[in-house]
Design an enzyme around this catalytic site. Sequence first.
Site, PDB file in Angstrom:
ATOM      1  N   HIS A 191       6.124   3.403  -7.366  1.00  0.00           N
ATOM      2  CA  HIS A 191       4.745   3.336  -6.895  1.00  0.00           C
ATOM      3  C   HIS A 191       3.982   4.635  -7.166  1.00  0.00           C
ATOM      4  CE1 HIS A 191       1.335   2.066  -4.545  1.00  0.00           C
ATOM      5  NE2 HIS A 191       1.443   3.124  -3.757  1.00  0.00           N
ATOM      6  N   ARG A 194       6.640   8.864   7.888  1.00  0.00           N
ATOM      7  CA  ARG A 194       6.406   9.413   6.548  1.00  0.00           C
ATOM      8  C   ARG A 194       7.663   9.285   5.682  1.00  0.00           C
ATOM      9  NH1 ARG A 194       2.685   9.965   2.710  1.00  0.00           N
ATOM     10  NH2 ARG A 194       2.945  11.860   1.476  1.00  0.00           N
ATOM     11  N   ASP A 232       7.915  -0.360  -8.739  1.00  0.00           N
ATOM     12  CA  ASP A 232       7.033  -0.252  -7.581  1.00  0.00           C
ATOM     13  C   ASP A 232       7.469  -1.278  -6.538  1.00  0.00           C
ATOM     14  OD1 ASP A 232       4.963  -0.196  -5.727  1.00  0.00           O
ATOM     15  OD2 ASP A 232       3.382   0.008  -7.232  1.00  0.00           O
ATOM     16  N   SER A 244      -3.283   2.116  -5.095  1.00  0.00           N
ATOM     17  CA  SER A 244      -2.715   1.828  -3.781  1.00  0.00           C
ATOM     18  C   SER A 244      -3.841   1.454  -2.810  1.00  0.00           C
ATOM     19  CB  SER A 244      -1.915   3.031  -3.284  1.00  0.00           C
ATOM     20  OG  SER A 244      -1.102   2.694  -2.197  1.00  0.00           O
TER      21      SER A 244
END
Length: 346
Positions: free
Chosen positions: A320, A209, A291, A141
Site C-alpha cells: 500500500h 499505529r 496492497d 488512500s
Amino acid sequence: MPLRYRETGKVHIGSYTTERGEVIPAVEVAYERVGNPHNPVVLVCHALTGNQVAVGTEDQPGWWAECIGTGKYVDTNEFQVLTFNVLGSCYGSTGPTSTSPSGKPYGATFPEVTIRDMVHVQRKALDKLNISSIHAVIGGSLGGMQVLEWLVLYPSLINRAVVLASTAALSPYAIAFNHVGEQAILLDPNFQDGNYPSNEGLSGLSIARMVGMITYRSKTLFQQRYGEVRSGIQSYLDYQGEIFLQRFDANAYLRLLRAMNQHDIGRDRGGVEKVLREIQTPVTLIGYEGDLLYSIEEMEEMANVLPNSTFVKVSTDFGHDGFLVEADKWGPAIQRELVNGVEETV
C-alpha cells in the site's frame, strides 16, 4: 510571482454543517500552495495521517516532494499545486485539537465527519482562494477517497483525476483492521473516553499505529528486511508506535478512521456501480502489488466500470505504501494524465 512561489496559511470558511447535521461554527482549512498562481490548479489530497505539506521546502521536504516540484512529474513550472489538511485532522484544519466555542479544545466532542464533509469544506476553501476550476485532483488512500467524492460532488470543476491505492468503497477486510485500531484506543484506560490531557502514555494509539503499519507494507518487504533478524520487526513497530504519539492526536485519528470506514461513493446514490458509470471525467487508477487494503483486483473492477479510465498496475514490494515511494514507477502515469489534459484544452 516567481515559479517557486510557496504559500502556506489557513482559509476561514465560517460555519459548516456536517452530513449528520452537526454545526461547526467556525471552520479553518490549512493549506500549502506551490507554483505559479496563474497556472492551472492541481489539487493533491493527502492520506490518513498526512498533512497539507505535500511539497515543503528544500530543508524540510513534504511527503510527496519526490513527485512534485520543478521539472518533476507534477511540474510546478506548469501547474500550481494546492493541498488542504482535511477537516477533522490535527495539522491546522479544524478538528478535535481546535478550540471550541467553550474556549477549550473540542476533544471527544468534535463531530463525526465523512469524506463528503471533507470535500465540501475544501470546495468552500477554493471559493475563498478565488479558484473556480481544477485541472486535476490527485490522491492516494484516504486521498483517493476524496478524489472519487470530488468526481461525484463537483464534476464540473474538474478536468482530470488520478486515484492511487484506493477504491470506491472500503472493503470489510480493511474495515476489520481499522476496527482493531479503534478498539485499541477506546479500551486504553488512559484514553479516558477521549478526555486525555495529552497523547503521552496512550498505548492504545501506539498499538493502533502498529496495526496500521502492518497493513501498509507487504509480506515480501517484511521478509526482505527482517527475515534474518526477526526481532527487528518488533523494534520497528515499537518505534513507529512511539513516534506516532508525538505527531498525531488520538481523537483525530478516530474521526478519520471512522470517515474511512463509511467511505462508499454509492451510499444513498443507488450503489457503487451506478455512480461509477455516471462519472465522465477521465480518471487514471494506479494500483500496487501486495496492497492489503486496496487490492489490484478491486481497483481493476472499478476501472472496468468507469466509462473513461486508464488502469496502471505497479510492481512493488512496498504494498500500500507504494504510492509514497518509488515515484519513478508511477509518476509518469500522473504526468501523462496531466499533460493529456492540457493538450485537450489547448
